[in-house]
Design a protein around this motif. Structure first.
Motif, short mmCIF file in Angstrom:
data_model
loop_
_atom_site.label_atom_id
_atom_site.label_comp_id
_atom_site.label_asym_id
_atom_site.label_seq_id
_atom_site.Cartn_x
_atom_site.Cartn_y
_atom_site.Cartn_z
N GLY A 74 81.43 19.54 104.35
CA GLY A 74 82.21 20.74 104.64
C GLY A 74 83.62 20.65 104.07
O GLY A 74 84.10 19.58 103.71
N TRP A 75 84.28 21.82 104.02
CA TRP A 75 85.61 21.86 103.41
C TRP A 75 86.64 21.08 104.23
O TRP A 75 87.66 20.65 103.71
CB TRP A 75 86.07 23.31 103.26
CG TRP A 75 86.15 24.07 104.54
CD1 TRP A 75 85.18 24.84 105.10
CD2 TRP A 75 87.26 24.13 105.44
NE1 TRP A 75 85.60 25.38 106.28
CE2 TRP A 75 86.88 24.96 106.51
CE3 TRP A 75 88.53 23.57 105.46
CZ2 TRP A 75 87.73 25.24 107.59
CZ3 TRP A 75 89.39 23.83 106.52
CH2 TRP A 75 88.97 24.67 107.57
N TRP A 76 86.36 20.90 105.54
CA TRP A 76 87.32 20.23 106.40
C TRP A 76 87.37 18.73 106.17
O TRP A 76 88.22 18.05 106.75
CB TRP A 76 86.95 20.49 107.87
CG TRP A 76 85.52 20.20 108.18
CD1 TRP A 76 84.99 19.00 108.56
CD2 TRP A 76 84.42 21.12 108.12
NE1 TRP A 76 83.64 19.11 108.74
CE2 TRP A 76 83.26 20.41 108.48
CE3 TRP A 76 84.32 22.47 107.80
CZ2 TRP A 76 82.01 21.01 108.53
CZ3 TRP A 76 83.07 23.07 107.84
CH2 TRP A 76 81.94 22.35 108.21
N PHE A 79 90.58 16.89 105.35
CA PHE A 79 91.48 16.44 106.42
C PHE A 79 90.94 15.18 107.10
O PHE A 79 91.71 14.30 107.46
CB PHE A 79 91.66 17.55 107.46
CG PHE A 79 92.26 18.81 106.89
CD1 PHE A 79 93.60 18.87 106.58
CD2 PHE A 79 91.48 19.93 106.67
CE1 PHE A 79 94.17 20.02 106.06
CE2 PHE A 79 92.03 21.09 106.14
CZ PHE A 79 93.38 21.14 105.84
N THR A 80 89.61 15.13 107.27
CA THR A 80 89.04 13.95 107.91
C THR A 80 88.98 12.76 106.95
O THR A 80 89.03 11.60 107.38
CB THR A 80 87.63 14.27 108.42
OG1 THR A 80 86.82 14.73 107.33
CG2 THR A 80 87.68 15.34 109.50
N HIS A 81 88.85 13.05 105.65
CA HIS A 81 88.84 11.99 104.62
C HIS A 81 89.82 12.39 103.53
O HIS A 81 89.43 12.99 102.51
CB HIS A 81 87.43 11.80 104.04
CG HIS A 81 86.41 11.39 105.05
ND1 HIS A 81 85.78 12.30 105.88
CD2 HIS A 81 85.93 10.15 105.40
CE1 HIS A 81 84.94 11.66 106.67
NE2 HIS A 81 85.01 10.35 106.41
#
Length: 314
Positions: A74-76, A79-81
């Motif tokens: 996903g596009w998020w 932020f997580t990686h």
């Protein structure tokens, strides 16, 4: 004793001038402000903004991601990686704008060629018509204005078939003038309504002074009425520009795919058979949003003022 007490009381009583001259207490953030939005209003607005902006931001991030990355994560994940930020690329924009199958750059120029005349021509005609309905007396003026305003409830698609037959007989099918005339005709009623209501709020004394000084109707319109109507003109210009730029139905009916297709038609060609090239639609979509955002930001200070005056007064 009585006389001295009376004189003392009279001297201690503040006069009207003293009461008027008393300095006002500065307002603090503890004072209630009826014009200030409450917490419920702020909460609703924040929820609406988040619900609107999160998908938009996700689409914007996806427009810089490769197809494999968009299919697997996903596009998020940026932020997580955070290490995946280095994988963002402009290839989607390059393929969408200068691609072999679809040339969004040419479609962008076609949209400008369609939108600019379809915005300024009805605006110019509507300004003259609104002045006539507001400041000129002629038989049937109110009936004609009501007739024009009543056309706002007529949907545009009911006129597509007769207009297509007419354009075919005139040899105008698939040309820019055909879509210009369609947008001019369908946008004229709203333009006259907004501008006439705004001009009705202008001070009559200014117009009467111009008549006493011997000014003609054109001079009064060009030098007085039009400069004072800039907020309403800008409000309708934003409306018409965004409507024409984002229009797909009229463009498909009167122009269709080909060399004259605008960006809304070209955007539908980015996604090919079996879903190939879907990642290009995100880049193409944001490419088409550049001009509408710039137009709105440039004229937004007139937007609310022009719409409010045209909506509640008349």
């Amino acid at each position: 004793m009585t006389s001295s007490t009376t004189a003392h009381e009279v001297a201690a009583t503040p006069t009207a001038g003293e009461r008027t001259a008393r300095p006002k207490r500065a307002a603090t953030h503890f004072d209630a402000n009826p014009a200030k939005a409450g917490w419920l209003t702020k909460t609703v607005l924040i929820v609406l903004c988040v619900a609107w902006m999160v998908p938009l931001f996700g689409t914007f991030v996806t427009s810089f991601r490769t197809r494999d990355a968009a299919n697997s994560t996903g596009w998020w994940t940026i932020f997580t990686h955070p290490s995946t930020i280095s994988n963002l690329t402009l290839d989607n924009y390059d393929k969408a704008i200068f691609g072999e199958n679809v040339d969004m750059g040419r479609a962008f120029v076609n949209s400008l060629a369609i939108t600019l005349p379809a915005t300024f021509i009805p605006l110019l005609i509507a300004c003259f018509a609104a002045y006539a309905f507001t400041f000129m007396d002629f038989p049937g003026r109110d009936f004609l204005f009501l007739l024009i305003v009543s056309l706002l409830v007529v949907p545009n698609y009911v006129a597509f078939v007769p207009m297509l037959k007419l354009y075919r007989d005139l040899g105008m099918g698939g040309t820019f003038p055909s879509v210009w005339l369609a947008h001019i005709g369908f946008g004229m009623s709203l333009a006259i309504y907004i501008l006439r209501n705004y001009m009705a709020t202008l001070p009559k004394t200014v117009i009467e002074s111009a008549k006493i000084d011997g000014a003609s109707h054109f001079q009064t319109f060009w030098r007085l009425v039009l400069p004072m109507s800039i907020p309403a003109v800008a409000a309708f210009a934003i409306f018409q520009f965004l409507w024409v730029w984002n229009d797909l139905l009229v463009a498909l009916v009167f122009i269709g795919p080909g060399e004259n297709e605008p960006v809304t038609v070209g955007l539908t060609h980015l996604k090919q058979q079996l879903g190939q090239g879907w990642e290009l639609t995100t880049a193409g979509g944001f490419f088409t949003m550049i001009v509408p955002i710039l137009v709105f930001l440039a004229l937004q200070r007139f937007f609310v003022r022009g719409l409010t005056a045209g909506a509640v007064k008349g």
